[in-house]
Design a protein around this motif. Sequence first.
Motif, PDB file in Angstrom:
ATOM      1  N   PRO A 141      54.841  54.112  -1.826  1.00 54.82           N
ATOM      2  CA  PRO A 141      53.742  55.022  -1.516  1.00 54.82           C
ATOM      3  C   PRO A 141      54.019  55.818  -0.247  1.00 54.82           C
ATOM      4  CG  PRO A 141      52.871  52.892  -2.134  1.00 54.82           C
ATOM      5  CD  PRO A 141      54.364  52.743  -2.076  1.00 54.82           C
ATOM      6  N   LEU A 142      53.520  57.034  -0.249  1.00 54.55           N
ATOM      7  CA  LEU A 142      53.828  57.978   0.807  1.00 54.55           C
ATOM      8  C   LEU A 142      52.534  58.565   1.353  1.00 54.55           C
ATOM      9  CD1 LEU A 142      56.769  58.722   1.344  1.00 54.55           C
ATOM     10  CD2 LEU A 142      56.446  60.773  -0.023  1.00 54.55           C
ATOM     11  N   VAL A 143      52.444  58.662   2.658  1.00 57.34           N
ATOM     12  CA  VAL A 143      51.350  59.408   3.261  1.00 57.34           C
ATOM     13  C   VAL A 143      51.957  60.494   4.142  1.00 57.34           C
ATOM     14  CG1 VAL A 143      49.419  59.332   4.873  1.00 57.34           C
ATOM     15  CG2 VAL A 143      49.711  57.497   3.222  1.00 57.34           C
ATOM     16  N   ILE A 144      51.566  61.724   3.904  1.00 56.91           N
ATOM     17  CA  ILE A 144      52.062  62.825   4.718  1.00 56.91           C
ATOM     18  C   ILE A 144      51.007  63.181   5.750  1.00 56.91           C
ATOM     19  CG2 ILE A 144      52.956  65.174   4.716  1.00 56.91           C
ATOM     20  CD1 ILE A 144      54.708  63.607   3.026  1.00 56.91           C
ATOM     21  N   LEU A 145      51.449  63.326   6.981  1.00 56.03           N
ATOM     22  CA  LEU A 145      50.535  63.645   8.062  1.00 56.03           C
ATOM     23  C   LEU A 145      50.551  65.146   8.305  1.00 56.03           C
ATOM     24  CD1 LEU A 145      49.735  60.900   8.609  1.00 56.03           C
ATOM     25  CD2 LEU A 145      51.131  60.826  10.674  1.00 56.03           C
ATOM     26  N   ASP A 146      49.357  65.722   8.277  1.00 49.54           N
ATOM     27  CA  ASP A 146      49.234  67.102   8.701  1.00 49.54           C
ATOM     28  C   ASP A 146      50.156  68.036   7.927  1.00 49.54           C
ATOM     29  OD1 ASP A 146      47.876  68.810  10.210  1.00 49.54           O
ATOM     30  OD2 ASP A 146      49.020  68.568  12.047  1.00 49.54           O
ATOM     31  N   GLY A 147      50.161  67.873   6.631  1.00 49.03           N
ATOM     32  CA  GLY A 147      51.003  68.764   5.845  1.00 49.03           C
ATOM     33  C   GLY A 147      50.958  68.399   4.374  1.00 49.03           C
ATOM     34  N   ASP A 148      51.711  69.132   3.597  1.00 50.13           N
ATOM     35  CA  ASP A 148      51.696  68.941   2.163  1.00 50.13           C
ATOM     36  C   ASP A 148      53.099  69.157   1.632  1.00 50.13           C
ATOM     37  OD1 ASP A 148      50.112  68.521  -0.225  1.00 50.13           O
ATOM     38  OD2 ASP A 148      48.525  69.512   0.957  1.00 50.13           O
ATOM     39  N   VAL A 149      53.486  68.399   0.650  1.00 52.66           N
ATOM     40  CA  VAL A 149      54.793  68.607   0.061  1.00 52.66           C
ATOM     41  C   VAL A 149      54.629  68.735  -1.447  1.00 52.66           C
ATOM     42  CG1 VAL A 149      57.134  67.714  -0.161  1.00 52.66           C
ATOM     43  CG2 VAL A 149      55.806  67.177   1.874  1.00 52.66           C
ATOM     44  N   ASP A 150      54.858  69.924  -1.947  1.00 53.43           N
ATOM     45  CA  ASP A 150      54.673  70.170  -3.381  1.00 53.43           C
ATOM     46  C   ASP A 150      55.616  69.321  -4.199  1.00 53.43           C
ATOM     47  OD1 ASP A 150      53.066  72.132  -2.461  1.00 53.43           O
ATOM     48  OD2 ASP A 150      54.559  73.729  -2.727  1.00 53.43           O
ATOM     49  N   GLY A 151      55.130  68.931  -5.342  1.00 54.12           N
ATOM     50  CA  GLY A 151      56.009  68.247  -6.276  1.00 54.12           C
ATOM     51  C   GLY A 151      56.323  66.821  -5.884  1.00 54.12           C
ATOM     52  N   ASP A 155      49.550  60.727  -0.655  1.00 52.37           N
ATOM     53  CA  ASP A 155      48.266  60.915  -0.007  1.00 52.37           C
ATOM     54  C   ASP A 155      48.518  61.672   1.290  1.00 52.37           C
ATOM     55  OD1 ASP A 155      46.694  59.306  -1.869  1.00 52.37           O
ATOM     56  OD2 ASP A 155      47.801  57.608  -1.046  1.00 52.37           O
ATOM     57  N   SER A 156      47.447  62.182   1.874  1.00 51.87           N
ATOM     58  CA  SER A 156      47.690  62.862   3.139  1.00 51.87           C
ATOM     59  C   SER A 156      46.473  62.792   4.044  1.00 51.87           C
ATOM     60  CB  SER A 156      48.085  64.318   2.901  1.00 51.87           C
ATOM     61  OG  SER A 156      47.174  64.944   2.032  1.00 51.87           O
ATOM     62  N   ASP A 304      45.602  53.005   6.591  1.00 50.43           N
ATOM     63  CA  ASP A 304      44.555  52.667   5.635  1.00 50.43           C
ATOM     64  C   ASP A 304      44.881  53.201   4.246  1.00 50.43           C
ATOM     65  OD1 ASP A 304      42.906  51.277   7.304  1.00 50.43           O
ATOM     66  OD2 ASP A 304      41.747  53.025   7.907  1.00 50.43           O
ATOM     67  N   LEU A 305      45.234  54.442   4.202  1.00 46.76           N
ATOM     68  CA  LEU A 305      45.530  55.096   2.927  1.00 46.76           C
ATOM     69  C   LEU A 305      46.667  54.374   2.205  1.00 46.76           C
ATOM     70  CD1 LEU A 305      43.546  57.226   2.885  1.00 46.76           C
ATOM     71  CD2 LEU A 305      45.266  58.952   3.392  1.00 46.76           C
ATOM     72  N   LYS A 319      43.195  63.167  -0.065  1.00 46.01           N
ATOM     73  CA  LYS A 319      43.455  63.982   1.114  1.00 46.01           C
ATOM     74  C   LYS A 319      42.323  63.772   2.090  1.00 46.01           C
ATOM     75  CE  LYS A 319      44.472  68.698   2.539  1.00 46.01           C
ATOM     76  NZ  LYS A 319      45.151  69.904   2.001  1.00 46.01           N
ATOM     77  N   LEU A 320      42.632  63.123   3.178  1.00 49.43           N
ATOM     78  CA  LEU A 320      41.607  62.780   4.141  1.00 49.43           C
ATOM     79  C   LEU A 320      41.574  63.848   5.222  1.00 49.43           C
ATOM     80  CD1 LEU A 320      39.676  60.424   4.553  1.00 49.43           C
ATOM     81  CD2 LEU A 320      41.362  59.409   6.101  1.00 49.43           C
ATOM     82  N   VAL A 321      40.410  64.398   5.474  1.00 48.24           N
ATOM     83  CA  VAL A 321      40.296  65.421   6.513  1.00 48.24           C
ATOM     84  C   VAL A 321      39.585  64.850   7.728  1.00 48.24           C
ATOM     85  CG1 VAL A 321      39.406  67.679   7.113  1.00 48.24           C
ATOM     86  CG2 VAL A 321      40.216  67.248   4.792  1.00 48.24           C
ATOM     87  N   LEU A 322      40.262  64.870   8.846  1.00 51.14           N
ATOM     88  CA  LEU A 322      39.669  64.380  10.084  1.00 51.14           C
ATOM     89  C   LEU A 322      39.158  65.571  10.889  1.00 51.14           C
ATOM     90  CD1 LEU A 322      40.347  61.616   9.437  1.00 51.14           C
ATOM     91  CD2 LEU A 322      42.188  61.615  11.116  1.00 51.14           C
TER      92      LEU A 322
END
Lengths: 334, 334
Positions: A141-151, A155-156, A304-305, A319-322
């Motif tokens: 599992p992957l969580v990306i911080l402050d960004g997005d990676v297509d494909g 979670d982010s 957490d994610l 996608k969690l928005v802080l």
Amino acid sequence: MPISIQDVAKKANVSISTVSRVLNRRNIVNEETRKRVESAINDLGYSPNVFARGLMLRRSHILGLVLPDLHGEFYSEIIRGANLRARELGYKLMISSAVAKDDGSELMAAVADHGMVDGLVVMISEITSRIRETLRKATVPLVILDGDVDGVKHDSVVIDQRTGTIAMLRHLLRRRDLRRIVFVGGPVTNIDSMERLNAYHEVTAEFGIEVGPDDVHHLDYQYDTAFDLAAANVGEWARRGAAVFAANDEMAAGVIDAALAAQLAVPADLPVVGFDDTRVASMTRPRLTTVRVPMSEMGAAAIDLLCQRFDNVEQPPTKLVLQSKLIVRDSCGS
Amino acid sequence: MPISIQDVAKKANVSISTVSRVLNRRNIVNEETRKRVESAINDLGYSPNVFARGLMLRRSHILGLVLPDLHGEFYSEIIRGANLRARELGYKLMISSAVAKDDGSELMAAVADHGMVDGLVVMISEITSRIRETLRKATVPLVILDGDVDGVKHDSVVIDQRTGTIAMLRHLLRRRDLRRIVFVGGPVTNIDSMERLNAYHEVTAEFGIEVGPDDVHHLDYQYDTAFDLAAANVGEWARRGAAVFAANDEMAAGVIDAALAAQLAVPADLPVVGFDDTRVASMTRPRLTTVRVPMSEMGAAAIDLLCQRFDNVEQPPTKLVLQSKLIVRDSCGS
DNA sequence: CTGAAAGCGCTTACAG
DNA sequence: CTGAAAGCGCTTACAG
């Protein structure tokens, strides 16, 4: 050599299966047996070999955290938040940063392969196709911080800077008879700076504030350059009834010091606001009004994610928005 | 499921023993065979399971780093230095910090047990007997940062603050007609602050500078308290021909700002020097003269020591002393 | 130079 | 409720 489950079994007069069961709180082991095993464990100071355990369970209880750099207050706050939460949830944190020469993919490969970590939190400043490729191959599992990676499924957690920025600029404009706001930003290539600039344009438009060609500056987030820019311009800024919105606290500090050096009073002659709410924000006189970005919360939320994801692999990406938050101190003059 | 050494063996038409040999560069595997195996590894994207490997080798290639807190520039520099060096040497870094409620022993136990890490770097602010007990039980090589623990075998790396402090104070006194130096320190319980105070006493004595009862202050390392102290006293300090030696850069920044607010010129009316050479030191006008403490080097050196220890378990404990260094900028007036 | 086999320390069906 | 046994994926003598 370290003591093993065998030693415990022998001492407690049971099989290793039983020891394993009390270790994993599985089934109901007979009360009395359990106590015998537990005291054997204590007497021997036994703790299970993580490798053997990992080999069977395919879980390490180690989470990886990959940051673009380890410099600076932000990253250390992310680490701090992540570390605390990871501990609470029974995980350890393995940390890496990309270094100058590679683009971080090498590293991520190293971390993600091997099955060394159960999950990965990644923050990337610039997403290259090589990085995307690496991430796509991740098996955890992957969580990306402050960004997005297509494909790439992940979670982010992102921070909404816009709301906080708008709140700050409105606060500034409601309370003062301001005729201009000077934006002292980071590099034009910096996404964060540009987001703050967008909010700036929104609010100035909303209040009918004119934005001249000399009102927007792109610097490098450093105190020095901001000081120099301000040293050359504070007089005119003050004369024209402006306030300064710096895209980070350091530059705001530079502007304040330049204003002070020019015998201008902050905020009376020139209100100044910053961004980030770092330590620096409390190390200026007047103290900085700024926007707090919840970095340690971002680190914690990422953990957490990840852990939620372990429990539910199939659920759609979150996608969690802080929220960022206006912090009013003295430098804005209200 | 992930691919295993079996898959590689099958594809390359050899036994797993042979695959293992090329993996470990052991013996001389026949050139041709080796190539076949290597391409099978590449095609399959195989990488060995760390748990199985760790189970046999009893090495994880993970190093633990335990810090008292993750807050602040120091700790993040230590992490940064350690992380870089660990990568260079083929290790990963697992990080933890003590939290308020425990005294860190709980954590260290968790990290050191289990055989999860191959070695441990520990920095402790206060050594309790419980911590000593925990450390004594450690089964892996230990490096203590900036401290010593009796009765526990360990290497250590410490920073010599004295030399740098003395150099700074001499520099101050040689160049200016100073009659006093005011020491603005941290808490009396803080070892670092007291070391700096000792150096202060040495140099003032050396130069025949009198130290009055009001010349030594113990604050809390914060900008605010230093600002307030200075705001109340800068006038007199300047009148009496004093310079200020603050035990960290933040307090020095507070003193400078207070002096400026009182219409005093720094360094003309009041020279000020700091300590640590943090970012803050370049975020004051005038820029701070200060003493640089090599934190990231400390982190890197700790990793080095650990790895040397792996190669030579029996060699007597090493104590590495890193030098602090005078950084002359503008605030001292020379 | 290479393979078959034992073993590292666990967990987990499978019987009892 | 408990034990004997298989198996996780490697490494490493031991033979050949």
